[in-house]
Write a protein that holds these residues in place. Structure first.
Motif, PDB file in Angstrom:
ATOM      1  N   ILE A 143       0.860  -1.171   0.000  1.00 20.29           N
ATOM      2  CA  ILE A 143       0.000   0.000   0.000  1.00 20.29           C
ATOM      3  C   ILE A 143       0.900   1.225   0.000  1.00 20.29           C
ATOM      4  CG2 ILE A 143      -1.853   1.205   1.189  1.00 20.29           C
ATOM      5  CD1 ILE A 143      -2.265  -1.695   2.552  1.00 20.29           C
ATOM      6  N   VAL A 144       0.884   1.958  -1.093  1.00 14.32           N
ATOM      7  CA  VAL A 144       1.797   3.082  -1.307  1.00 14.32           C
ATOM      8  C   VAL A 144       1.043   4.381  -1.053  1.00 14.32           C
ATOM      9  CG1 VAL A 144       3.297   4.238  -2.952  1.00 14.32           C
ATOM     10  CG2 VAL A 144       3.060   1.746  -3.021  1.00 14.32           C
ATOM     11  N   PRO A 145       1.443   5.188  -0.060  1.00 16.23           N
ATOM     12  CA  PRO A 145       0.760   6.458   0.186  1.00 16.23           C
ATOM     13  C   PRO A 145       1.110   7.487  -0.886  1.00 16.23           C
ATOM     14  CG  PRO A 145       2.617   6.220   1.679  1.00 16.23           C
ATOM     15  CD  PRO A 145       2.521   4.931   0.917  1.00 16.23           C
ATOM     16  N   THR A 169      -4.849  16.559   1.134  1.00 13.22           N
ATOM     17  CA  THR A 169      -3.450  16.178   0.965  1.00 13.22           C
ATOM     18  C   THR A 169      -2.996  15.313   2.146  1.00 13.22           C
ATOM     19  OG1 THR A 169      -3.002  18.215  -0.223  1.00 13.22           O
ATOM     20  CG2 THR A 169      -1.101  17.027   0.658  1.00 13.22           C
ATOM     21  N   VAL A 170      -2.357  14.196   1.832  1.00 11.58           N
ATOM     22  CA  VAL A 170      -1.946  13.231   2.857  1.00 11.58           C
ATOM     23  C   VAL A 170      -0.540  13.565   3.349  1.00 11.58           C
ATOM     24  CG1 VAL A 170      -1.499  10.792   3.333  1.00 11.58           C
ATOM     25  CG2 VAL A 170      -3.403  11.444   1.855  1.00 11.58           C
ATOM     26  N   LYS A 171      -0.361  13.572   4.666  1.00 16.00           N
ATOM     27  CA  LYS A 171       0.962  13.755   5.264  1.00 16.00           C
ATOM     28  C   LYS A 171       1.628  12.423   5.584  1.00 16.00           C
ATOM     29  CE  LYS A 171       0.521  18.193   7.706  1.00 16.00           C
ATOM     30  NZ  LYS A 171       0.588  18.814   9.055  1.00 16.00           N
ATOM     31  N   SER A 172       0.834  11.481   6.073  1.00 15.31           N
ATOM     32  CA  SER A 172       1.420  10.227   6.533  1.00 15.31           C
ATOM     33  C   SER A 172       0.387   9.117   6.471  1.00 15.31           C
ATOM     34  CB  SER A 172       1.925  10.375   7.972  1.00 15.31           C
ATOM     35  OG  SER A 172       2.460   9.153   8.457  1.00 15.31           O
ATOM     36  N   PHE A 181      -5.035   7.610   7.326  1.00 12.55           N
ATOM     37  CA  PHE A 181      -4.458   8.635   6.468  1.00 12.55           C
ATOM     38  C   PHE A 181      -4.569   9.974   7.187  1.00 12.55           C
ATOM     39  CE2 PHE A 181      -5.781   5.240   3.678  1.00 12.55           C
ATOM     40  CZ  PHE A 181      -4.741   5.145   2.771  1.00 12.55           C
ATOM     41  N   VAL A 182      -3.418  10.562   7.509  1.00 10.67           N
ATOM     42  CA  VAL A 182      -3.390  11.832   8.219  1.00 10.67           C
ATOM     43  C   VAL A 182      -3.102  12.943   7.219  1.00 10.67           C
ATOM     44  CG1 VAL A 182      -2.340  13.151  10.082  1.00 10.67           C
ATOM     45  CG2 VAL A 182      -2.559  10.668  10.287  1.00 10.67           C
ATOM     46  N   GLY A 183      -3.973  13.967   7.207  1.00 12.26           N
ATOM     47  CA  GLY A 183      -3.787  15.113   6.338  1.00 12.26           C
ATOM     48  C   GLY A 183      -3.495  16.371   7.135  1.00 12.26           C
ATOM     49  N   GLU A 184      -3.513  17.503   6.467  1.00 12.31           N
ATOM     50  CA  GLU A 184      -3.199  18.764   7.134  1.00 12.31           C
ATOM     51  C   GLU A 184      -4.202  19.101   8.227  1.00 12.31           C
ATOM     52  OE1 GLU A 184      -2.801  21.767   4.215  1.00 12.31           O
ATOM     53  OE2 GLU A 184      -0.881  21.027   3.466  1.00 12.31           O
ATOM     54  N   ASN A 185      -5.476  18.801   7.990  1.00 17.92           N
ATOM     55  CA  ASN A 185      -6.480  19.068   9.026  1.00 17.92           C
ATOM     56  C   ASN A 185      -7.560  17.989   9.054  1.00 17.92           C
ATOM     57  OD1 ASN A 185      -7.692  19.642   6.622  1.00 17.92           O
ATOM     58  ND2 ASN A 185      -8.594  21.580   7.262  1.00 17.92           N
ATOM     59  N   LEU A 209      -0.347  19.062  13.743  1.00 24.74           N
ATOM     60  CA  LEU A 209       1.113  19.124  13.779  1.00 24.74           C
ATOM     61  C   LEU A 209       1.727  17.749  14.009  1.00 24.74           C
ATOM     62  CD1 LEU A 209       1.800  22.380  15.852  1.00 24.74           C
ATOM     63  CD2 LEU A 209       1.733  22.105  13.374  1.00 24.74           C
ATOM     64  N   ARG A 210       1.246  17.032  15.031  1.00 23.80           N
ATOM     65  CA  ARG A 210       1.781  15.708  15.370  1.00 23.80           C
ATOM     66  C   ARG A 210       0.617  14.782  15.678  1.00 23.80           C
ATOM     67  NH1 ARG A 210       5.053  18.142  13.344  1.00 23.80           N
ATOM     68  NH2 ARG A 210       7.065  18.877  14.132  1.00 23.80           N
TER      69      ARG A 210
END
Length: 970
Positions: A143-145, A169-172, A181-185, A209-210
């Motif tokens: 599974i490629v982010p 947009t995905v961060k991690s 899937f973690v995004g900006e908000n 942020l984290r």
């Protein structure tokens, strides 16, 4: 001569400078310069540890290097054409172990770990922008982010098989049984086991942020420094606390993912380390490290490892915030710490800004001591800790050693200490001069931990013995694991399968019999008794009977006494238990069948009921009680009462509870009569299988039979053409003027224009006859056909009769088609995506079959389907949506058929191979040859494959495969 000696000495010194630093035991065990120095602010890609291999990105960021983890032995390196952006991952396939990396050019590369890094996948184009988050491995899948979602790549067939698109947009990408899937908000959760099945999504009013994910709760630190706790099952916000209430400093947090287990550990750039309850967000403890962190800490056993910018790797107690151990080094770290567990220690590795790779060994058993110097003497006070998560209670003590290796003091048994705790009696010492302090674990002296007043270590020899440290000039280390009993419980099990519990290790209790019991709400309780010797190697199976997450308890008993007990959370998932065979198109008012096949992996002796619904209609079949693993098929009848696309729903119930529910689209159309001029002609009978007497005296040769059949077919075709030509060239009255009009959209399919062969009493058209041969008869071109509107008499002068010719019309253009809705392009895109997924699914099943057979088993139909999909893509690019849609629908029908064939072939060539093999042997014995079409128990596309498998399995016989027959050569 002196010159030669001097040169040899100089060469030796040069070689010594090139040898990586190596050390034995606890502390830094080896280091290696792997890449060019990094610019300040640029971080190195995290290394990867797989079993006893260490993989690290080196060079200018474009090389992958492999080492042995334990001693740093160099294995191989591979240079790529682009920069590697994400940590490498290892995928263990059935025949090879691949190291997979992603590059800045959005490509995927894979190297063979066990074969000198040979490239197996070179630049697989993924076509979207990738991010630097580590991909997730699940079986053969990767599974490629991506910036807007994720891709699913099956590495067994080397293809992209699925994709997920998000609106942020995905961060991690974080994987903990569920994909997060973690995004900006925002953050979204998907269940991968069901193909990117959406679970929940949560949006925040501030930037994230984290973040960190535990078993039940996720912790998110927002840009206003407020902390949020989410329930990971529902995605609901549980608690939110502001910065002032938490006492969070006004400095940014360290980069990286927050480690969450029972507690969440959050590091800030001023050296503050918070211990937070993830459920309530209550700060349980606060540590002032006075060390600026490089990343968020990582969990190591029951401790946390904290890497600081000034060259310190510090170990803190998981719950008590006390410092357990500190290892200093020179350099500035540039990557996160990556950990791996061995029998006696943990390995920690990271990359420095200088490009130096460092590897440390962290002991599992640590004497925690406060040491002060007074009047030339050292005052030592301390206690003993175990940071491993599993194991038996063990006796622990300490020893004190002089730099020359002699023992100053030794107390092997201060008390019993459990894993993850600090225990035993507190010890107090007064020692003159420098010394080393180490742990005695279950009577065995381990490598010394603390060096006080000396940097020197005694002479070391590493052996594989259980010898203790002695008062000699040689220190003998033990590398044997601690004497513990290991209980292995799988993390995930399919319902209906067995949960296998393994018990291994020494018989530390000295008993003759051990009873192992397994119990829990999701399994059938079992209890087995074993006769045992010095070593335990036991296995118990408990059938999984219920889905969801459940706690499993394993007990080891002897004579009624509990020797060992562990509890572990196991996820019980539903595997595929139902297959449905339903038509995609039915005739209005006519009855049709839906076949449902069930394998009971739900409940032993459960009462199964199958229900099907079609727009208000329903049909029910009670199958009765089925045992585990029992298979049952049922046909249910329905009738379409209205036209259009109808919803067909299939449900399977066990004891009244729905365990399977799925909907299918079925199109209902009116059955039209064939045009009067197009009278059906008898279809050619299916050719009989070759007789054993074929080719013998008195029988017609097979070749002659084929010639006669061809001649008869040619005569029939010529006759039909002459009749058509005569009817078309017959003079007819024409109106003075006609205005050409286009044919209206036809709401029926080609198959409905001609009655089926079965209804007319004919045999089905054999598979060998191409579809195109039957198409000219499916359309009437007479002007009176009901499919054409009456012509208007104006503006067009009729052509001369003698110039009238039979029009050359492409069959494709004459085929009646359904009325296409306006957004046909969207429909084509959807069909194309569906066809690609189905093609990948079939390829995966074929690959699994090939693994069993040991050779390629792709039938000819697969090539035809791939060609249709490729032609559909070309038609789509040329904006010919009609053609693309037709090709894709044909490809999907072929793929459904091919998938059934592959499933049937697996049953025949694997489960039922005995009967296939016997049939081939009988034919070879009687006729000296085995025709493929005589293997009626094998699907047609796999009959030659069955002959090839027989040939390979019987190499002692002289066999030749000629075309579609296997010959026994005398």
């Amino acid at each position: 001569m002196k010159v030669k000696v001097a040169l040899l000495v100089l060469l030796g010194l040069i070689l010594l400078t090139l040898i990586p630093v190596r050390a034995e035991g606890f502390g830094e065990v080896w280091s290696e310069q792997v890449r060019e120095p990094l610019i300040t602010g640029i971080r190195a890609v995290d290394p990867t540890i797989y079993k006893d291999y260490l993989l690290v990105v080196g060079g200018k960021g474009n090389k992958l290097l492999a080492f042995k983890l334990e001693d740093g032995s160099f294995l191989w390196e591979q240079s790529l054409s682009a920069t590697i952006i994400a940590p490498p991952v290892v995928v263990n396939l059935s025949k090879e172990v691949l190291v997979v990396v992603l590059t800045s050019t959005n490509d995927l590369f894979a190297m063979d770990l066990l074969n000198n890094g040979t490239i197996r996948i070179k630049g697989l184009k993924l076509g979207v922008n990738l991010i630097d988050s580590r991909p997730v491995v699940n079986g053969n899948d990767l599974i490629v982010p991506t910036y807007k979602g994720a891709l699913l790549v099956n590495l067994r067939i080397r293809e992209l098989v699925d994709k997920l698109e998000l609106n942020y947009t995905v961060k991690s990408l974080v994987y903990k049984g569920v994909l997060y899937f973690v995004g900006e908000n925002a953050v979204s959760a998907y269940n991968y086991s069901e193909g990117f099945k959406f679970l929940w999504s949560k949006s925040f009013d501030k930037e994230v942020l984290r973040w960190g994910f535990g078993e039940e709760y996720g912790v998110f630190l927002l840009e206003d420094m407020s902390l949020v706790s989410l329930n990971l099952k529902s995605g609901e916000e549980k608690v939110r606390i502001g910065r002032e209430s938490l006492g969070i400093p006004k400095v940014p947090p360290a980069p990286g993912i927050i480690p969450v287990r029972e507690l969440a550990h959050i590091a800030f750039n001023d050296g503050t380390l918070l211990y937070v309850d993830p459920a309530t967000l209550k700060v349980l403890a606060r540590e002032k490290t006075f060390k600026v962190p490089v990343y968020q800490p990582v969990i190591v056993g029951n401790a946390i490892a904290y890497l600081s910018e000034d060259g310190n790797l510090t170990l803190y107690d998981y719950r008590r915030t006390r410092t357990l151990l500190r290892m200093a080094f020179e350099g500035v770290p540039s990557s996160n710490v990556v950990l791996a567990e061995t029998n006696s220690s943990y390995y920690a590795t990271f990359v420095e800004r200088s490009g130096l790779l460092r590897v440390f060994s962290i002991p599992k058993h640590i004497p925690v001591a406060s040491i002060s110097e007074k009047d030339g003497k050292y005052q030592v006070e301390g206690y003993l800790c175990r940071i491993e998560t599993e194991g038996e209670p063990a006796t622990m003590g300490y020893y004190v050693m002089a730099p020359d290796g002699s023992i100053i003091e030794e107390k092997p048994n201060l008390g019993v200490v459990k894993p993850g705790t600090c225990g035993g009696s507190k010890f107090s010492l007064e020692i003159s001069g420098p010394f080393l302090l180490g742990v005695i674990f279950n009577g065995t002296k381990e490598y010394p931990i603390h060096r006080v007043g000396t940097e020197a270590l005694p002479p070391v020899t590493q052996t594989q013995t259980q010898s203790a440290l002695t008062q000699t000039q040689t220190l003998t280390l033990t590398t044997q694991p601690a004497q513990t009993v290991k209980v292995e419980v799988p993390a995930k099990v399919s319902i209906g399968d067995y949960l296998v519990v393994k018990v291994t290790g020494p018989n530390v209790w000295g008993v003759d019999k051990v009873t192992v019991s397994v119990s829990g709400p999701n399994v059938e309780d079992v209890s087995n008794t074993f006769d045992v010797g010095d070593q335990l190697n036991l296995q118990v199976k408990a059938r999984a009977v219920k889905g969801g997450k459940g706690e499993i308890r394993v007990e080891l008993r002897s004579d009624g006494k509990v020797l060992k007990a562990i509890e572990k959370q196991v996820e019980f998932v539903m595997s595929e238990i139902v297959s449905v065979n339903a038509p995609k198109q039915v005739s209005l008012g006519e009855q049709f069948g839906v076949r449902v096949a069930i394998i009971n992996k739900v409940k032993d002796k459960g009462n199964f009921t199958v229900k099907v619904f079609l727009d208000g209609q329903s049909s029910v079949a009670n199958l009765g009680a089925l045992g585990f693993g029992e298979r049952r098929e049922v046909d249910l009848k329905l009738k379409a009462d209205k036209e259009g696309l109808l919803n067909l729903m299939v449900q399977v119930l066990v004891d009244g509870e729905v365990v399977y529910s799925r909907s299918f689209g079925v199109r209902s159309v009116k059955r039209a009569q064939a045009p009067p001029a197009a009278s059906p002609s008898p279809t050619k009978p299916r050719p009989l299988p070759p007789s054993p007497s074929a080719g013998r005296q008195g029988a017609i040769p097979e070749d002659m039979t084929s010639i006669l059949e061809i001649a008869l077919a040619v005569v029939l075709v010529v006759g039909v053409i002459l009749l058509l030509r005569r009817s078309l060239t017959k003079p007819a009255k024409r109106p003075a003027k006609r205005k050409p009009v286009e044919a209206p959209p036809i709401e029926v399919t080609a198959e409905e224009l001609i009655p089926s062969a079965e209804e007319e009493g004919f045999e089905l058209i054999p598979e060998e006859v191409p579809k195109e041969e039957a198409k000219p008869e499916e359309v009437s071109i007479e002007s009176e056909s009901k499919f054409f509107e009456p012509a208007e008499t104006s503006e067009v002068t009729p052509p001369e009769v003698e110039e009238f010719k039979v029009p050359e019309v492409e069959i494709e253009e004459l085929q009646p088609t359904e009325h296409l809705p306006p957004p046909i392009e969207d429909e084509v895109v959807e069909l194309m995506d569906k066809a690609r997924r189905k093609l990948s699914s079939v390829k995966i099943k074929l690959a699994e079959l090939e693994d069993i057979l040991g050779f390629e088993a792709a039938p000819y139909k697969l090539t035809d389907v791939e060609s249709k999909i490729m032609n559909a893509e070309m038609a789509y690019k040329a904006k010919n949506m009609k053609k693309a849609k037709n090709l894709l629908e044909e490809a999907l029908e072929d793929l459904e058929s091919l998938e059934r064939e592959v499933d049937e072939a697996k049953k025949a060539l694997v489960d039922g191979w005995g009967s296939v093999e016997s049939r081939i042997e009988v034919m070879l014995k009687v006729w000296g040859r085995a025709p493929a079409n005589m293997l009626t128990m094998v699907p047609p596309g796999f009959r030659i494959i069955a002959l090839e498998r027989y040939r390979r399995m019987h190499e002692d016989k002289k066999l030749e495969l000629r075309g579609d027959e296997l010959y026994l050569v005398e």
